[in-house]
Structure formats: C-alpha cells, structure tokens
Design a protein around this motif. Structure first.
Motif, PDB file in Angstrom:
ATOM      1  N   VAL A  66     -12.153   9.735 -12.628  1.00 39.04           N
ATOM      2  CA  VAL A  66     -11.054  10.473 -13.254  1.00 39.04           C
ATOM      3  C   VAL A  66     -10.891  11.873 -12.673  1.00 39.04           C
ATOM      4  CG1 VAL A  66     -12.456  11.429 -15.140  1.00 39.04           C
ATOM      5  CG2 VAL A  66      -9.992  11.022 -15.485  1.00 39.04           C
ATOM      6  N   GLY A  67     -11.977  12.483 -12.219  1.00 44.63           N
ATOM      7  CA  GLY A  67     -11.898  13.837 -11.676  1.00 44.63           C
ATOM      8  C   GLY A  67     -11.514  13.894 -10.214  1.00 44.63           C
ATOM      9  N   ARG A  68     -11.395  12.749  -9.572  1.00 41.80           N
ATOM     10  CA  ARG A  68     -11.061  12.728  -8.150  1.00 41.80           C
ATOM     11  C   ARG A  68      -9.549  12.588  -7.983  1.00 41.80           C
ATOM     12  NH1 ARG A  68     -12.672   8.343  -3.454  1.00 41.80           N
ATOM     13  NH2 ARG A  68     -12.418   9.770  -1.690  1.00 41.80           N
ATOM     14  N   PRO A  69      -8.904  13.453  -7.196  1.00 37.02           N
ATOM     15  CA  PRO A  69      -7.451  13.371  -7.037  1.00 37.02           C
ATOM     16  C   PRO A  69      -7.043  12.135  -6.234  1.00 37.02           C
ATOM     17  CG  PRO A  69      -8.360  15.072  -5.619  1.00 37.02           C
ATOM     18  CD  PRO A  69      -9.485  14.611  -6.491  1.00 37.02           C
ATOM     19  N   TRP A  70      -5.784  11.730  -6.400  1.00 29.26           N
ATOM     20  CA  TRP A  70      -5.281  10.542  -5.732  1.00 29.26           C
ATOM     21  C   TRP A  70      -5.246  10.635  -4.208  1.00 29.26           C
ATOM     22  CZ3 TRP A  70      -5.147   5.842  -7.383  1.00 29.26           C
ATOM     23  CH2 TRP A  70      -4.922   5.541  -8.723  1.00 29.26           C
ATOM     24  N   PRO A  71      -4.821  11.751  -3.588  1.00 29.80           N
ATOM     25  CA  PRO A  71      -4.664  11.757  -2.124  1.00 29.80           C
ATOM     26  C   PRO A  71      -5.903  11.311  -1.342  1.00 29.80           C
ATOM     27  CG  PRO A  71      -3.531  13.640  -3.049  1.00 29.80           C
ATOM     28  CD  PRO A  71      -4.276  12.993  -4.188  1.00 29.80           C
ATOM     29  N   PRO A  72      -7.112  11.840  -1.636  1.00 27.65           N
ATOM     30  CA  PRO A  72      -8.249  11.354  -0.858  1.00 27.65           C
ATOM     31  C   PRO A  72      -8.621   9.903  -1.146  1.00 27.65           C
ATOM     32  CG  PRO A  72      -8.972  12.869  -2.583  1.00 27.65           C
ATOM     33  CD  PRO A  72      -7.487  12.948  -2.523  1.00 27.65           C
ATOM     34  N   ILE A  73      -8.301   9.425  -2.347  1.00 23.41           N
ATOM     35  CA  ILE A  73      -8.546   8.012  -2.656  1.00 23.41           C
ATOM     36  C   ILE A  73      -7.676   7.128  -1.779  1.00 23.41           C
ATOM     37  CG2 ILE A  73      -8.260   6.223  -4.426  1.00 23.41           C
ATOM     38  CD1 ILE A  73      -9.114   8.270  -6.511  1.00 23.41           C
ATOM     39  N   TRP A  74      -6.375   7.451  -1.682  1.00 21.11           N
ATOM     40  CA  TRP A  74      -5.484   6.660  -0.842  1.00 21.11           C
ATOM     41  C   TRP A  74      -5.813   6.827   0.636  1.00 21.11           C
ATOM     42  CZ3 TRP A  74      -3.676   2.829  -3.094  1.00 21.11           C
ATOM     43  CH2 TRP A  74      -3.137   2.876  -4.385  1.00 21.11           C
ATOM     44  N   GLN A  75      -6.296   8.001   1.024  1.00 17.63           N
ATOM     45  CA  GLN A  75      -6.703   8.199   2.415  1.00 17.63           C
ATOM     46  C   GLN A  75      -7.845   7.247   2.772  1.00 17.63           C
ATOM     47  OE1 GLN A  75      -7.928  12.201   3.314  1.00 17.63           O
ATOM     48  NE2 GLN A  75      -8.056  11.834   5.511  1.00 17.63           N
ATOM     49  N   ASP A  76      -8.811   7.108   1.861  1.00 18.41           N
ATOM     50  CA  ASP A  76      -9.916   6.173   2.087  1.00 18.41           C
ATOM     51  C   ASP A  76      -9.416   4.741   2.194  1.00 18.41           C
ATOM     52  OD1 ASP A  76     -11.672   8.277   2.011  1.00 18.41           O
ATOM     53  OD2 ASP A  76     -12.445   7.849  -0.001  1.00 18.41           O
ATOM     54  N   VAL A  77      -8.493   4.374   1.306  1.00 18.27           N
ATOM     55  CA  VAL A  77      -7.977   3.008   1.319  1.00 18.27           C
ATOM     56  C   VAL A  77      -7.259   2.722   2.641  1.00 18.27           C
ATOM     57  CG1 VAL A  77      -6.342   1.411   0.252  1.00 18.27           C
ATOM     58  CG2 VAL A  77      -7.779   2.863  -1.190  1.00 18.27           C
ATOM     59  N   ARG A  78      -6.420   3.649   3.086  1.00 14.60           N
ATOM     60  CA  ARG A  78      -5.703   3.441   4.350  1.00 14.60           C
ATOM     61  C   ARG A  78      -6.667   3.285   5.515  1.00 14.60           C
ATOM     62  NH1 ARG A  78      -2.316   7.650   2.168  1.00 14.60           N
ATOM     63  NH2 ARG A  78      -0.253   6.858   1.555  1.00 14.60           N
ATOM     64  N   HIS A  79      -7.706   4.133   5.538  1.00 20.77           N
ATOM     65  CA  HIS A  79      -8.699   4.053   6.617  1.00 20.77           C
ATOM     66  C   HIS A  79      -9.387   2.699   6.622  1.00 20.77           C
ATOM     67  CE1 HIS A  79     -11.955   5.214   9.317  1.00 20.77           C
ATOM     68  NE2 HIS A  79     -12.803   4.739   8.420  1.00 20.77           N
ATOM     69  N   GLU A  80      -9.831   2.250   5.442  1.00 26.70           N
ATOM     70  CA  GLU A  80     -10.546   0.980   5.360  1.00 26.70           C
ATOM     71  C   GLU A  80      -9.612  -0.199   5.623  1.00 26.70           C
ATOM     72  OE1 GLU A  80     -13.644   0.851   5.307  1.00 26.70           O
ATOM     73  OE2 GLU A  80     -14.127   2.909   4.713  1.00 26.70           O
ATOM     74  N   PHE A  81      -8.368  -0.095   5.173  1.00 29.91           N
ATOM     75  CA  PHE A  81      -7.395  -1.158   5.437  1.00 29.91           C
ATOM     76  C   PHE A  81      -7.154  -1.312   6.935  1.00 29.91           C
ATOM     77  CE2 PHE A  81      -2.865  -2.170   6.248  1.00 29.91           C
ATOM     78  CZ  PHE A  81      -2.853  -3.488   5.810  1.00 29.91           C
ATOM     79  N   ASP A  82      -6.967  -0.213   7.629  1.00 28.11           N
ATOM     80  CA  ASP A  82      -6.749  -0.274   9.079  1.00 28.11           C
ATOM     81  C   ASP A  82      -7.951  -0.890   9.792  1.00 28.11           C
ATOM     82  OD1 ASP A  82      -4.271   0.907   8.775  1.00 28.11           O
ATOM     83  OD2 ASP A  82      -4.948   2.919   9.342  1.00 28.11           O
ATOM     84  N   LEU A  95       0.828  -1.199   0.000  1.00 27.03           N
ATOM     85  CA  LEU A  95       0.000   0.000   0.000  1.00 27.03           C
ATOM     86  C   LEU A  95       0.867   1.256   0.000  1.00 27.03           C
ATOM     87  CD1 LEU A  95      -2.589   1.639   0.252  1.00 27.03           C
ATOM     88  CD2 LEU A  95      -2.686   1.027   2.682  1.00 27.03           C
ATOM     89  N   ALA A  96       1.917   1.269   0.804  1.00 24.51           N
ATOM     90  CA  ALA A  96       2.810   2.429   0.846  1.00 24.51           C
ATOM     91  C   ALA A  96       3.471   2.658  -0.507  1.00 24.51           C
ATOM     92  CB  ALA A  96       3.867   2.224   1.935  1.00 24.51           C
TER      93      ALA A  96
END
Length: 219
Positions: free
Chosen positions: A102-118, A22-23
């Motif tokens: 496509v219009g959504r930037p990467w940072p909030p997408i990865w933030q969601d993934v990290r939250h759900e992964f944890d 993930l990192a």
C-alpha cells in the motif's frame, strides 16, 4: 514445421494483446466519484497475464527443457517467469490494499512489470525458435496445446507455489480451482484467451495442406 510456426504466430498475437492490456492497466486511474473504475483494466490484465504465463510454464517450457541444449534456456525462462509473477503479485497487492504494497507508488510497480514482461516475452520467442530449430517436424499442434493450457491455468499470480514437474502441475491445478471460486464470488471479469488458429497469416495452399482451411466466405 508448420505447427511450430503457428505457435510463434500465436505468441506474437498474445504478446500484442498483453502489451495493449498492460498499457491500459498502467494508465488506469481511480476517479473521485468512481474509486473502483480502474479495477477492470488492471484485473483483466492480471488475469490474462497470469494465465498465459502459467500455461507457458506448464505446456511449452517442458518441451524445450528436454531438447538437446534446451535445459539452460528453459531454466532461464522459469526463473524469469517467477520474477514476472512476483511483479504481477505486487500489482494485485497494491490494487487490493495489501499492507505489503500500500505504501509503494504505482509508477515503480508498473516499471517492474514492464521490465519483466519484456524479458519474458523475449524468452518465449526464444523457446519457440528453439523448438523450430530442433523439432521442425513436430506433428503436435503446439498453438492448441498452449490454448488448452491457458484455459486450465490460474487467473491470478501465484509466484510462490511450485513451478516445475508434476508437483508444479498439481499446484497450478489447485490454484486454478481456488481462483475460479473467487472469480465467481467477486464477479471478476476474466477475458477469454486470444483466439488461436487464426490462419490469416498463412496462404490458401498452406491452409489446405494443413487440412484446416479458413479461407473466408463471401458475403
């Protein structure tokens, strides 16, 4: 008891591997001269995460659901695993240029993934702890059960297919066949699951009693 302890150890190894992937995926950036260089890190994380999540749903959560007092925990895990898959699907959509992401930037997408992964990681630990507390003498090799389920699981997120029961199992089997076709057609890199039955955390006596010694060979 040892089979469940081994499952807990396997989960820690898998979580460590997924956190590392993930990192790497979140830090991957396209290069002007090589605009697809970031695909490998992201795609391998997606494959490993999707496969492990589906295997937990298919192989481990049902064991807990049928235990006394385990229904609510299993239900909580299934809800979290679906949310996790939805976040992974957003990564896949963004990576491959879907109009929905496509219009959504990467940072909030990865933030969601990290939250759900944890969240999912913590629940997986609770599933293993519940099995240990309730079924300490379970003779099944739960680590190998999970490993086999990972090998037979989809390599892409499928949050909207059925997840529970026979219907969910069949839906994942169909999704795995479709994923295998597209993985081959696209030349997609799918990493092998984390190697199980690593007995380094167990002493020689425990390995001997298990009938599965891995004591190492002198060079």
């Amino acid at each position: 008891m040892t089979a469940v302890i081994t499952l807990a150890h396997d989960l820690e190894s898998i979580h460590h591997d997924l956190a590392h992937r993930l990192a790497l995926a979140a830090d991957a950036r396209p290069d002007v001269r090589h605009p697809r260089d970031h695909y490998t890190a992201i795609d391998t994380f997606l494959a490993a995460a999707s496969r492990h999540n589906a295997a937990m749903v298919d192989a481990i959560a049902p064991l807990v659901r049928h235990l006394p007092g385990g229904h609510d925990l299993a239900h909580e895990f299934l809800a979290a695993s679906r949310s996790y898959e939805e976040s992974l699907a957003q990564v896949k959509a963004k990576l491959y240029g879907s109009t929905f992401a496509v219009g959504r930037p990467w940072p909030p997408i990865w933030q969601d993934v990290r939250h759900e992964f944890d969240r999912v990681r913590d629940l997986e630990r609770r599933l293993a702890a519940t099995l240990l507390a309730t079924e300490p003498d379970d003779p099944r090799d739960l680590g190998m059960l999970l490993h086999h389920a990972e090998l037979a699981s989809p390599t892409r997120p499928h949050p909207w297919i059925p997840h529970q029961g026979v219907v969910g199992h069949l839906a994942r089997a169909v999704a795995r066949r479709v994923d295998r076709f597209w993985d081959a057609a696209e030349g997609r890199m799918v990493p092998e699951p984390v190697r199980h039955h690593d007995r380094d955390h167990q002493g020689p006596l425990t390995q001997y009693l298990l009938g599965d010694p891995h004591l190492g060979e002198e060079s």
